[in-house]
Write an enzyme that holds these catalytic residues in place. Structure first.
Site, PDB file in Angstrom:
ATOM      1  N   ASP A 137       0.835  -1.203   0.000  1.00 17.62           N
ATOM      2  CA  ASP A 137       0.000   0.000   0.000  1.00 17.62           C
ATOM      3  C   ASP A 137       0.872   1.258   0.000  1.00 17.62           C
ATOM      4  O   ASP A 137       1.985   1.250   0.535  1.00 17.62           O
ATOM      5  CB  ASP A 137      -0.891  -0.035   1.262  1.00 17.62           C
TER       6      ASP A 137
ATOM      7  N   GLY B 163       0.045   5.378  -4.400  1.00 17.26           N
ATOM      8  CA  GLY B 163      -0.575   6.651  -4.797  1.00 17.26           C
ATOM      9  C   GLY B 163       0.032   7.813  -4.023  1.00 17.26           C
ATOM     10  O   GLY B 163       0.365   8.856  -4.604  1.00 17.26           O
TER      11      GLY B 163
ATOM     12  N   TRP C   6       2.950   7.923  -2.561  1.00 18.20           N
ATOM     13  CA  TRP C   6       4.352   8.075  -2.973  1.00 18.20           C
ATOM     14  C   TRP C   6       4.417   8.984  -4.213  1.00 18.20           C
ATOM     15  O   TRP C   6       5.249   9.887  -4.288  1.00 18.20           O
ATOM     16  CB  TRP C   6       4.955   6.700  -3.278  1.00 18.20           C
TER      17      TRP C   6
ATOM     18  N   ARG D 163      -0.639   8.915 -10.186  1.00 18.62           N
ATOM     19  CA  ARG D 163      -0.704   7.734  -9.327  1.00 18.62           C
ATOM     20  C   ARG D 163      -0.008   6.518  -9.952  1.00 18.62           C
ATOM     21  O   ARG D 163       0.647   5.734  -9.277  1.00 18.62           O
ATOM     22  CB  ARG D 163      -2.162   7.369  -9.031  1.00 18.62           C
TER      23      ARG D 163
ATOM     24  N   HIS E 158       2.631   3.147  -8.886  1.00 21.22           N
ATOM     25  CA  HIS E 158       2.476   1.707  -9.128  1.00 21.22           C
ATOM     26  C   HIS E 158       3.694   1.155  -9.872  1.00 21.22           C
ATOM     27  O   HIS E 158       4.162   0.049  -9.606  1.00 21.22           O
ATOM     28  CB  HIS E 158       1.208   1.428  -9.946  1.00 21.22           C
TER      29      HIS E 158
ATOM     30  N   ASN F 289     -10.709  -3.166  -6.223  1.00 23.18           N
ATOM     31  CA  ASN F 289      -9.924  -2.197  -7.003  1.00 23.18           C
ATOM     32  C   ASN F 289     -10.545  -1.867  -8.366  1.00 23.18           C
ATOM     33  O   ASN F 289     -10.128  -0.904  -9.020  1.00 23.18           O
ATOM     34  CB  ASN F 289      -8.476  -2.683  -7.191  1.00 23.18           C
ATOM     35  N   TRP F 290     -11.567  -2.641  -8.793  1.00 26.86           N
ATOM     36  CA  TRP F 290     -12.252  -2.308 -10.057  1.00 26.86           C
ATOM     37  C   TRP F 290     -12.962  -0.965  -9.949  1.00 26.86           C
ATOM     38  O   TRP F 290     -13.377  -0.394 -10.956  1.00 26.86           O
ATOM     39  CB  TRP F 290     -13.269  -3.397 -10.420  1.00 26.86           C
TER      40      TRP F 290
ATOM     41  N   ARG G 292       1.841  -4.923   6.167  1.00 28.56           N
ATOM     42  CA  ARG G 292       1.127  -3.894   5.386  1.00 28.56           C
ATOM     43  C   ARG G 292       1.919  -2.602   5.464  1.00 28.56           C
ATOM     44  O   ARG G 292       2.280  -2.152   6.557  1.00 28.56           O
ATOM     45  CB  ARG G 292      -0.301  -3.670   5.891  1.00 28.56           C
TER      46      ARG G 292
ATOM     47  N   LEU H 233      -7.124  -5.072   7.136  1.00 31.85           N
ATOM     48  CA  LEU H 233      -6.839  -6.234   6.289  1.00 31.85           C
ATOM     49  C   LEU H 233      -7.411  -6.111   4.876  1.00 31.85           C
ATOM     50  O   LEU H 233      -6.992  -6.847   3.966  1.00 31.85           O
ATOM     51  CB  LEU H 233      -7.363  -7.519   6.944  1.00 31.85           C
TER      52      LEU H 233
ATOM     53  N   GLU I  36       1.217 -13.371  12.446  1.00 28.30           N
ATOM     54  CA  GLU I  36       1.733 -12.188  13.138  1.00 28.30           C
ATOM     55  C   GLU I  36       1.550 -11.004  12.187  1.00 28.30           C
ATOM     56  O   GLU I  36       1.779 -11.133  10.972  1.00 28.30           O
ATOM     57  CB  GLU I  36       3.217 -12.359  13.472  1.00 28.30           C
TER      58      GLU I  36
END
Ligand code: FPP
Length: 264
Positions: free
Chosen positions: A38, A41, A43, A51, A55, A86-87, A206, A213, A225
């Site tokens: 994650d 965008g 960054w 964006r 990626h 994500n669609w 993450r 999640l 973990e």
């Protein structure tokens, strides 16, 4: 005299990547690491870039972390590359994300083969554009006999969808009289998940400071973990990965018992 003084100068030992890897490997390495990549965008936004530039940079991190994970002796690396949600993103971004597997695999397939990495995918394959399917299929075929790390892309993956499909398959077995209701247990459910052939993730990472999640491996992560970092995915590097593994090695895993898991 001068020579003697110079000899007394402390020798600063450089800790190399391979030293760090060897040190980490002297303790328990998670067999399966799952990552929610994650922050691409943000960054890009920080750099006034579109964006999709984030990626693209994120794809380079995939290359770096695949090598690091393989060097660490991790058996399975699952990367959340595109979710069923994500669609909802703008078409231009979806189109770009769908092209990334093709670019990644056409550029890096030779080195994945050299690293003995096996490419796999979880998620709904049929809904992907043909060019994405072709790239993934080709990489899966070319690496099918590799027995090193499995690089498992979660593409068009959603955990709730996966569970719904598992329930449908079980219901159909029951309806056909091939399975009794009282025989439905955890193993039966697991055997219908897309990850049935893989060990459960030991560690979930993450990036980007988000602590959720997002419909990723909800069943499989029951005893994983969890490791969250503020680092954005394009900035996540070998040292960040080492930190996450070190953190994992400091945890005492009890799996609901009172006794901690023994070191390997
Ligand atoms: C989430 O960040 C990231 C994604 C939805 C895409 C992840 C994809 C890659 C890292 C590249 C995958 C590469 C291959 C080879 C398949 P975001 O865009 O939601 O970031 P933001 O929260 O900062 O906006």
């Amino acid at each position: 005299m001068l020579g003697k003084l110079m000899r007394k100068k402390p020798i600063v030992q450089e800790v190399t990547m391979s030293d760090q890897i060897a040190l980490l490997k002297s303790r328990k390495i998670p067999a399966h690491v799952a990552i929610i990549m994650d922050g691409n965008g943000r960054w890009a936004k920080q750099r006034n870039l579109p964006r999709v530039a984030g990626h693209h940079e994120g794809m380079k991190t995939v290359r770096k972390i695949t090598r690091t994970a393989s060097d660490l002796g991790i058996k399975v690396l699952t990367l959340y590359a595109f979710s069923t949600e994500n669609w909802k993103r703008p078409k231009v971004e979806i189109d770009f994300l769908m092209k990334l597997p093709g670019e990644f695999l056409s550029t890096y397939l030779p080195e994945l083969i050299e690293q003995n990495v096996k490419v796999e995918m979880i998620g709904n394959f049929s809904m992907l554009p043909d060019h994405t399917k072709d790239a993934i299929r080709k990489a899966m075929e070319a690496t099918a006999d590799n027995n090193g790390m499995t690089l498992n892309f979660a593409m068009n993956y959603g955990s709730r969808r996966e569970l719904v499909e598992s329930v449908q398959k079980i219901a159909s077995l029951v309806a056909k009289g091939q399975l009794a209701i009282e025989d439905i247990d955890e193993l039966e459910i697991e055997s219908h998940l897309m990850t049935a052939h893989l060990p459960e993730p030991d560690l979930l990472i993450r990036t980007s400071g988000e602590v959720r999640l997002s419909n990723f491996m909800l069943w499989q992560l029951a005893y994983a973990e969890l490791s969250f970092t503020d680092v954005l995915w394009p900035d996540f590097d070998e040292l960040c990965m080492f930190e996450a593994i070190k953190d994992f090695q400091s945890r005492i895993r009890r799996f609901g018992s009172v006794e901690g898991e023994k070191e390997a």
